[in-house]
Design a protein around this motif. Structure first.
Motif, PDB file in Angstrom:
ATOM      1  N   ARG A 128       0.900  -1.593  -0.132  1.00 52.49           N
ATOM      2  CA  ARG A 128      -0.223  -0.032  -0.115  1.00 52.49           C
ATOM      3  C   ARG A 128       1.066   1.319   0.128  1.00 52.49           C
ATOM      4  N   ALA A 129       2.284   1.111  -0.171  1.00 53.44           N
ATOM      5  CA  ALA A 129       3.329   2.255   1.028  1.00 53.44           C
ATOM      6  C   ALA A 129       3.178   2.755  -0.935  1.00 53.44           C
TER       7      ALA A 129
ATOM      8  N   LEU B 102       3.705  13.549  -3.447  1.00 51.72           N
ATOM      9  CA  LEU B 102       3.754  14.270  -1.686  1.00 51.72           C
ATOM     10  C   LEU B 102       2.152  14.011  -1.131  1.00 51.72           C
ATOM     11  N   GLY B 103       1.510  13.656  -1.310  1.00 55.44           N
ATOM     12  CA  GLY B 103       0.226  12.779  -0.476  1.00 55.44           C
ATOM     13  C   GLY B 103       0.208  11.622   0.017  1.00 55.44           C
ATOM     14  N   SER B 104       1.784  11.057  -0.187  1.00 53.23           N
ATOM     15  CA  SER B 104       2.296   9.973   0.517  1.00 53.23           C
ATOM     16  C   SER B 104       3.270  10.096   1.451  1.00 53.23           C
ATOM     17  N   GLN B 105       4.354  11.440   1.038  1.00 56.53           N
ATOM     18  CA  GLN B 105       4.972  11.642   2.241  1.00 56.53           C
ATOM     19  C   GLN B 105       3.858  12.310   3.130  1.00 56.53           C
ATOM     20  N   ALA B 106       3.345  13.456   3.293  1.00 57.32           N
ATOM     21  CA  ALA B 106       1.754  13.805   4.231  1.00 57.32           C
ATOM     22  C   ALA B 106       1.303  12.202   5.203  1.00 57.32           C
ATOM     23  N   CYS B 107       1.013  11.458   4.695  1.00 54.12           N
ATOM     24  CA  CYS B 107       0.830  10.567   5.486  1.00 54.12           C
ATOM     25  C   CYS B 107       2.068   9.468   6.375  1.00 54.12           C
ATOM     26  N   GLY B 108       2.975  10.065   6.225  1.00 46.83           N
ATOM     27  CA  GLY B 108       4.173   9.600   6.779  1.00 46.83           C
ATOM     28  C   GLY B 108       4.339   8.006   6.604  1.00 46.83           C
ATOM     29  N   VAL B 109       4.652   7.654   4.630  1.00 48.10           N
ATOM     30  CA  VAL B 109       5.302   6.777   3.310  1.00 48.10           C
ATOM     31  C   VAL B 109       6.393   6.981   3.764  1.00 48.10           C
ATOM     32  N   ASP B 110       7.421   6.916   3.600  1.00 45.95           N
ATOM     33  CA  ASP B 110       8.770   6.584   3.846  1.00 45.95           C
ATOM     34  C   ASP B 110       9.344   6.657   2.358  1.00 45.95           C
TER      35      ASP B 110
ATOM     36  N   ARG C 280       1.687   1.893  -3.866  1.00 44.57           N
ATOM     37  CA  ARG C 280       0.580   2.533  -4.516  1.00 44.57           C
ATOM     38  C   ARG C 280       0.336   3.851  -4.347  1.00 44.57           C
ATOM     39  N   ALA C 281       0.442   3.860  -2.630  1.00 43.89           N
ATOM     40  CA  ALA C 281       0.382   5.791  -2.513  1.00 43.89           C
ATOM     41  C   ALA C 281       0.900   6.827  -3.063  1.00 43.89           C
TER      42      ALA C 281
END
Ligand SMILES: Nc1ncnc2c1ncn2[C@@H]1O[C@H](COP(=O)(O)OP(=O)(O)OP(=O)(O)O)[C@@H](O)[C@H]1O
Ligand SMILES: [Mg+2]
Lengths: 341, 252
Positions: A187-188, A197-205, A190-191
């Motif tokens: 899922r990381a 930017l959206g995935s960075q904002a969610c804390g995905v490394d 896919r994010a």
């Protein structure tokens, strides 16, 4: 989500049966061998590059080097240490993956497009290593007499068995890739695919995900290299060039970012170009010579045409055809997430 | 004034993209429980400042201190873990994923915490209570939501990380006035619950009416700062940023 995964599996199954049936339709062993050794191994590398491009947003101009690392590693493990092919291919995957990690970690930590540049340099350096490290690689002359692929007592010698082996690996890799992407651990990824930017904002490394995808793509290239070495039974530095890297990357780009099957179709289509005379029997010499002479220009032109008229690549074109067919607007799963304005 | 603690201090921060500098020595601060707004015209550097605080960009100079800890140059995932949540300009949702999956990813940074599943359920309840629409659309893909719903989902996704400071970048972008007031009503509720917010807005009049204090950013520098009412009364602000403000006041 679940039902679309099921549908995809059915498609995979149908396509797999079709691909695996090819040897029953022809007794042209030369062609089958090309479909395995050149087309199939390219498809495996392109699958990795498609993951890298589509999910990591990164390009590599050095994947021929990872194929080479895999090929030489596997050849050395089986020839020098007289270990079985399975040990050779495992070593190939591991060494290529390690090389990928060493390259990707520092260049992805820096923010910006350093990885593409690093892969370009890496490819050139490895080409020199293959040429100059004569005691290991045989230098310009390369390595001859690499043993055929053998698992247990079975030696893959007939063109059919080689075809089934290589394409079996490609199809299993495709299925694994689908699952990694679709299931929870992916899922990381896919994010990141949806929006960086959206995935960075969610804390995905995101750096870590990109490194992982790069390492996987390097490992796939290493496996492809091992297959190539033990099917062709001869390798030399001129097989692992920048030219090859560029062609592989074009295939991935042409295949598009919205599917994994698209890049494989592109890999098959463009890989065959070089051998067009043996695939189309009645073709006049002049026509096939033309296609072969202009091979690189045809790649370039195809990419430009795709960029202009089908920016989603082959995968995207399929998707929009299917949507037009159903006359139902489905959301575009691509692009930098859902944005306003 | 002893209880007013500082939550964020941005000290003389310079930042930008590659070799392109955008911010030139920007200093702002946000106290616990405050709503602070950054206003300024297009390209002033508002989003750049939020991205720098959220760790998406590294400052080339100066420092960012969050709750007494220097977090300059932190990675985005560490920033989320520290309690900063960015709602990016243009929402940046995961379009092909469902509303539920977007919310799940919002909690991604806390996935390893021991009490995760119970906390996740609690947070989901809070979010559904704040945004009932989202509860009705859990399985719908984010791309098919209306603009207002997408903005709500973007805020909800950020709340799922249990932030202590919410960084909101232009929540009103592309929305109809009625939807904008719905969004700001929700921000008021968050504010009354004590959530600290750093809000970037194009629409200065809306922003200042919902904030405690504000900064005016202009070409990468802080031009003006003050309480919301001071800024609303400032002639320069009224002329440059509140062109429509007089009209809206005389209209009511
Ligand atoms: N990814 C980027 N790469 C290079 N330059 C950028 C990038 N994003 C923004 N900039 C530049 O940085 C400057 C400030 O941009 P920023 O997005 O911070 O402005 P803003 O105040 O948020 O404006 P807006 O109100 O339009 O959102 C602009 O000149 C812009 O062109
Ligand atoms: Mg902005």
């Amino acid at each position: 989500m679940r039902s679309s995964g099921y549908k995809r599996f059915v498609w995979w199954l149908v396509a797999s049966v079709a691909v695996m049936c090819v040897p029953f339709l022809t007794d042209n062993g030369f062609m089958l061998k090309i479909l395995a050794k050149d087309v199939g191994t390219n498809a495996l590398v392109v699958l990795g590059l498609a993951l890298l491009f589509g999910y990591g947003g990164q390009v590599s101009l050095g994947h021929a080097a990872f194929i080479g690392i895999g090929a030489y590693t596997s050849a050395l493990v089986t020839m020098r240490f007289e270990l079985p092919w399975l040990a050779g291919v495992a070593a190939a995957a591991l060494v290529s993956a390690a090389g990928g990690a060493l390259l990707a970690l520092p260049s992805l930590r820096l923010r910006g497009h350093y990885l593409a540049m690093a892969t370009l340099g890496f490819g050139e350096i490895m080409h020199i290593v293959f040429r100059e490290a004569t005691p290991l690689t045989g230098g310009f002359d390369g390595l001859r007499g690499i043993p055929s692929v053998a698992i247990g007592g079975f030696v893959f010698k007939s063109p059919e068995s080689i075809y089934w082996l290589v394409w079996g690996i490609v199809l299993v890799a495709l299925l694994l890739a689908y699952n990694v992407v679709a299931l929870r651990p992916g899922r990381a990824m896919r994010a990141l695919h949806g929006s960086e930017l959206g995935s960075q904002a969610c804390g995905v490394d995101t750096v870590r995900v990109k490194v992982q995808v790069f390492v996987v793509s390097a490992a796939l290239a290493g496996i492809a290299g091992s297959l190539y070495a033990h099917v062709a039974r001869f390798i030399s530095p001129e097989i692992f060039t920048l030219h090859r890297s560029v062609i592989l990357l074009s295939m991935a780009v042409l295949g598009g970012t919205s599917s994994l099957a698209g890049p494989i179709v592109a890999a098959v289509g463009l890989s065959i170009l070089k051998y067009v005379d043996s695939f189309v029997p009645g073709m006049p010499d002049a026509a096939s010579t033309f296609l072969q002479d202009w091979e690189l220009d045809i790649y370039g032109l195809t990419i430009i045409v795709v960029m202009l008229f089908a920016p989603g690549g082959i995968g995207g074109a399929f998707r929009s055809l299917r949507q037009r067919f159903r006359k139902k607007a489905a959301p575009d799963p691509e692009g930098e997430g859902v944005s306003a304005a | 004034m002893t209880e007013a603690r500082e939550m964020l201090r941005v000290e003389k921060v310079s930042s930008g993209y590659g070799h392109v500098g955008v911010l030139e020595g920007v200093s702002i601060h946000v106290m616990h429980g405050e709503v602070v707004t950054l206003i300024g015209s297009n390209g002033a550097g508002k989003s750049t400042l939020l991205k720098t605080v959220a760790g998406v960009l590294s400052p080339t100079g100066g420092s960012v201190v969050f709750d007494g800890r220097d977090i300059s140059g932190i990675t985005p995932e560490k920033a989320v873990e520290a309690g900063l949540a960015l709602v990016p300009e243009g929402r940046r949702l995961f379009g092909s994923m469902s509303v539920g999956e977007n919310l799940e990813l919002g909690a991604y940074a806390r996935r390893r915490s021991r009490s995760f599943s119970s906390e996740f359920a609690e947070d989901l309840e809070i979010v559904h209570e704040l945004f009932p629409v989202l509860g009705e659309r859990v399985d719908q893909s984010a791309a098919t939501l209306s603009g207002g719903e997408q903005q709500m989902l973007a805020i909800a996704r950020a709340l799922m990380s249990r932030p202590r400071l919410l960084l909101l970048d232009e929540p009103s972008l592309g929305l109809a006035p009625k939807v904008i007031s719905e969004i700001f009503a929700i921000l008021d509720r968050l504010r009354s619950r004590g959530v600290t917010i750093l809000l970037v807005e194009q629409d200065a009049s809306v922003a200042l009416r919902h904030a405690d204090r504000g900064y005016v950013l202009r070409t990468g520098r802080v031009e003006l700062e003050g309480t919301a009412s001071e800024l609303l009364a400032n002639d320069d602000v009224r002329m440059i940023y509140l062109g429509s403000w007089k009209k809206s006041v005389s209209g009511t």
